[in-house]
Design an enzyme around this catalytic site. Structure first.
Site, PDB file in Angstrom:
ATOM      1  N   ASP A 135      28.835  43.155  34.126  1.00 56.97           N
ATOM      2  CA  ASP A 135      29.799  43.842  34.996  1.00 56.97           C
ATOM      3  C   ASP A 135      29.502  45.327  35.134  1.00 56.97           C
ATOM      4  O   ASP A 135      30.414  46.132  35.302  1.00 56.97           O
ATOM      5  CB  ASP A 135      31.240  43.648  34.490  1.00 56.97           C
ATOM      6  CG  ASP A 135      31.568  42.199  34.258  1.00 56.97           C
ATOM      7  OD1 ASP A 135      31.181  41.384  35.110  1.00 56.97           O
ATOM      8  OD2 ASP A 135      32.169  41.870  33.224  1.00 56.97           O
ATOM      9  N   GLU A 136      28.231  45.699  35.072  1.00 59.36           N
ATOM     10  CA  GLU A 136      27.869  47.120  35.196  1.00 59.36           C
ATOM     11  C   GLU A 136      27.770  47.555  36.652  1.00 59.36           C
ATOM     12  O   GLU A 136      27.612  48.746  36.937  1.00 59.36           O
ATOM     13  CB  GLU A 136      26.521  47.405  34.509  1.00 59.36           C
ATOM     14  CG  GLU A 136      26.472  47.168  33.015  1.00 59.36           C
ATOM     15  CD  GLU A 136      26.041  45.749  32.675  1.00 59.36           C
ATOM     16  OE1 GLU A 136      25.917  44.920  33.608  1.00 59.36           O
ATOM     17  OE2 GLU A 136      25.833  45.463  31.489  1.00 59.36           O
ATOM     18  N   LYS A 195      25.624  45.598  38.868  1.00 59.47           N
ATOM     19  CA  LYS A 195      24.252  45.243  39.241  1.00 59.47           C
ATOM     20  C   LYS A 195      24.152  44.835  40.714  1.00 59.47           C
ATOM     21  O   LYS A 195      23.181  45.145  41.386  1.00 59.47           O
ATOM     22  CB  LYS A 195      23.749  44.072  38.375  1.00 59.47           C
ATOM     23  CG  LYS A 195      23.591  44.410  36.916  1.00 59.47           C
ATOM     24  CD  LYS A 195      23.118  43.222  36.124  1.00 59.47           C
ATOM     25  CE  LYS A 195      24.141  42.121  35.980  1.00 59.47           C
ATOM     26  NZ  LYS A 195      25.360  42.479  35.238  1.00 59.47           N
ATOM     27  N   GLY A 232      29.263  37.261  38.567  1.00 61.59           N
ATOM     28  CA  GLY A 232      30.024  37.594  39.776  1.00 61.59           C
ATOM     29  C   GLY A 232      29.577  38.948  40.267  1.00 61.59           C
ATOM     30  O   GLY A 232      29.578  39.910  39.517  1.00 61.59           O
ATOM     31  N   HIS A 233      29.097  39.010  41.497  1.00 62.16           N
ATOM     32  CA  HIS A 233      28.704  40.309  42.037  1.00 62.16           C
ATOM     33  C   HIS A 233      29.635  40.638  43.180  1.00 62.16           C
ATOM     34  O   HIS A 233      29.896  39.793  44.027  1.00 62.16           O
ATOM     35  CB  HIS A 233      27.294  40.314  42.630  1.00 62.16           C
ATOM     36  CG  HIS A 233      26.339  39.393  41.969  1.00 62.16           C
ATOM     37  ND1 HIS A 233      25.721  39.712  40.798  1.00 62.16           N
ATOM     38  CD2 HIS A 233      25.909  38.163  42.320  1.00 62.16           C
ATOM     39  CE1 HIS A 233      24.930  38.708  40.467  1.00 62.16           C
ATOM     40  NE2 HIS A 233      25.039  37.758  41.358  1.00 62.16           N
ATOM     41  N   GLN A 281      24.691  38.912  33.951  1.00 62.67           N
ATOM     42  CA  GLN A 281      25.300  39.279  32.651  1.00 62.67           C
ATOM     43  C   GLN A 281      24.654  40.578  32.131  1.00 62.67           C
ATOM     44  O   GLN A 281      24.247  41.396  32.944  1.00 62.67           O
ATOM     45  CB  GLN A 281      25.188  38.155  31.618  1.00 62.67           C
ATOM     46  CG  GLN A 281      26.056  36.947  31.927  1.00 62.67           C
ATOM     47  CD  GLN A 281      25.407  35.959  32.881  1.00 62.67           C
ATOM     48  OE1 GLN A 281      24.265  35.602  32.723  1.00 62.67           O
ATOM     49  NE2 GLN A 281      26.152  35.494  33.863  1.00 62.67           N
TER      50      GLN A 281
HETATM   51  P1  IMP Z   1      29.658  31.848  29.474  1.00 62.98           P
HETATM   52  O1  IMP Z   1      28.463  32.548  30.028  1.00 62.98           O
HETATM   53  O2  IMP Z   1      30.613  31.378  30.520  1.00 62.98           O
HETATM   54  O3  IMP Z   1      29.273  30.779  28.506  1.00 62.98           O
HETATM   55  O4  IMP Z   1      30.485  32.923  28.618  1.00 62.98           O
HETATM   56  C1  IMP Z   1      29.966  33.497  27.418  1.00 62.98           C
HETATM   57  C2  IMP Z   1      30.346  34.969  27.316  1.00 62.98           C
HETATM   58  O5  IMP Z   1      29.666  35.706  28.327  1.00 62.98           O
HETATM   59  C3  IMP Z   1      31.824  35.262  27.521  1.00 62.98           C
HETATM   60  O6  IMP Z   1      32.187  36.367  26.716  1.00 62.98           O
HETATM   61  C4  IMP Z   1      31.908  35.659  28.982  1.00 62.98           C
HETATM   62  O7  IMP Z   1      33.022  36.475  29.255  1.00 62.98           O
HETATM   63  C5  IMP Z   1      30.602  36.417  29.122  1.00 62.98           C
HETATM   64  N1  IMP Z   1      30.088  36.442  30.492  1.00 62.98           N
HETATM   65  C6  IMP Z   1      29.464  35.457  31.145  1.00 62.98           C
HETATM   66  N2  IMP Z   1      29.103  35.865  32.372  1.00 62.98           N
HETATM   67  C7  IMP Z   1      29.484  37.141  32.475  1.00 62.98           C
HETATM   68  C8  IMP Z   1      29.350  38.121  33.509  1.00 62.98           C
HETATM   69  O8  IMP Z   1      28.781  37.898  34.580  1.00 62.98           O
HETATM   70  N3  IMP Z   1      29.885  39.344  33.234  1.00 62.98           N
HETATM   71  C9  IMP Z   1      30.470  39.642  32.055  1.00 62.98           C
HETATM   72  N4  IMP Z   1      30.609  38.764  31.056  1.00 62.98           N
HETATM   73  C10 IMP Z   1      30.117  37.520  31.273  1.00 62.98           C
END
Ligand code: IMP
Length: 430
Positions: free
Chosen positions: A22-23, A25, A49-50, A229
């Protein structure tokens, strides 16, 4: 800031989140996409999510690479886990807005099935207080099947016989798991098969060998790899187990796209403060009014799940570790405007453990016992009208210089708002 369309060949660029995701990107990928021929996503799935703001329109994507708004060649490499229903919806949405789409999906991508999502959410419920805080999109269970060698790939979906065989094998196992461990209803093979064979037909036109394309074109075309991520969610080097299930660091791109190690321009995207969604340690977290203010002004709510993000000060100990893992050649500093108006800014500069300064520690047990040492810097007011670096207030420049000197990485892009024009470019990229 002005980025001209150019035919100049640049080094391949990779965009990496330097914190917990969530920087911003998406905005930087979108910005650089105008100079590139292809944008390639290489890990994660629709957990990402962008948000991209073009003129008055806001686009939110989870799977489509951000370059799609510039009508660039967009690719989904084998390292991505693909939820076909989500991708089809995004393709439809972007087409409705009048954008033609030039998309290539690698046949080796693993498919997220409904049982992956069910297993993800059920296991989180079962973990209770120890839950990871996943997005519930089935990411972990899908990667588990990939590593466990029972996953269903995009290429399997395109061959009815192969798909039905694999689906039957998988459902035998998954239904048992769902029923016995999680008290869930079993899934019906016929219904699932029909649904996914239909998706396969809708996505068949986009099938293409992304690995081959990259190998053939990396020397002659401008290619941008879009990370999802962030560094601290990396499956190995992040704050395990509170991480995602893929490699989010720059080195992962080679195996996830399928091309040999090549010199890259590695752009680390750094939010001017720190946020995190989900559980896990966060040493510079703010539990006070300043944290609330950052969340409110920065609209720190997840693009994928809408969850409020935890907010805290910028942590340079984290950035130094992220630089070691990724080899950043430059930073894009985002959301600097959100800090505007705060009288004093704090920046984490050291972690101490048992009285001694240490690098970002491996292992949560040690991390939990660290104390943070902060440096205080004077705040600034940032007028919305700024277009050049020179116009930034003195204290904002000091803040940026402090980051550069600490990390030894130049900040070449500064973002001061969500729109394309609210971006200050200091030097040429690539
Ligand atoms: P998962 O990727 O859904 O398995 O979630 C694992 C961890 O990664 C959790 O803490 C989510 O909140 C975090 N996470 C996954 N995708 C994102 C992203 O795009 N931005 C921020 N955190 C993420």
């Amino acid at each position: 800031m002005r980025l001209e369309k150019t035919n100049k060949k640049m080094k391949p660029i990779i965009i990496i989140g330097a914190q917990w995701g969530d920087e911003g990107k998406g905005k930087i990928t979108d910005l650089l996409a105008q100079q590139t021929d292809a944008v390639i996503r290489f890990q994660g799935g629709n957990n990402a999510g962008h948000t991209i703001v073009v003129e008055d329109k806001t686009f939110k994507f989870h799977l489509l690479p951000s370059g799609v708004v510039y009508r660039k060649k967009c690719m989904i490499a084998s390292g991505v886990v693909l939820d076909p229903a989500v991708l089809i919806k995004e393709i439809q949405e972007i087409k409705v807005e009048g954008f033609e789409i030039d998309l290539m999906i690698d046949p080796l991508c693993h498919i997220i099935m409904p049982y992956h999502c069910l297993l993800d959410t059920s296991s989180e419920t079962k973990l209770g207080e120890q839950k990871i805080g996943t997005t519930g999109r089935g990411i972990g269970p899908c990667y588990t099947d990939k590593i466990g060698r029972i996953g269903i790939r995009f290429m399997d979906l395109l061959d009815k016989e192969v798909f039905l065989k694999k689906l039957n094998t998988n459902l035998t196992l998954k239904n048992k798991e769902l029923e016995l461990l999680y008290n869930q209803k079993p899934l019906d093979v016929t219904e699932l098969a029909a649904e996914y064979l239909n998706y396969a037909e809708l996505l068949r036109p986009y099938l293409g060998d992304v690995s081959r394309y990259t190998f053939d074109n990396i020397k002659s075309k401008n290619i941008l790899f879009e990370g999802a991520q962030g560094t601290f969610l990396d499956i190995a080097y992040g704050t395990y187990p509170y991480v995602t299930s893929s490699h989010t660091i720059s080195g992962g791109v080679f195996s996830n796209v399928g091309f040999p190690p090549t010199e890259l321009e590695v752009i680390g995207i750094v939010k001017a403060y720190t946020t995190r969604v989900g559980s896990g340690p966060f040493l510079a977290e703010l539990h006070d009014e300043t944290g609330e203010q950052l969340r409110k002004v920065g609209q720190e709510f997840g693009t994928t799940t809408g969850r409020p993000r935890r907010c805290g000060w910028l942590d340079l100990v984290m950035l130094r570790y992220a630089h070691r893992l990724n080899g950043f050649t430059q930073f894009a500093l985002t959301k600097l405007d959100v800090l505007s108006g705060l009288p004093t800014l704090k920046v984490a500069i050291d972690y101490t453990y048992k009285g001694k300064c240490i690098d970002f520690p491996i292992g949560l047990e040690k991390l939990d016992k660290c104390e943070v040492v902060y440096k205080e810097l004077e705040g600034f007011e940032l007028p919305q009208t700024i277009t050049t670096y020179e116009e930034l207030p003195k204290n904002a420049k000091t803040y940026i210089k402090f980051i550069e000197e600490y990390t030894n990485v130049p900040v070449t892009i500064v973002s001061i708002g969500p729109g394309r024009k609210q971006t200050i470019l200091r030097e040429s990229i690539g």
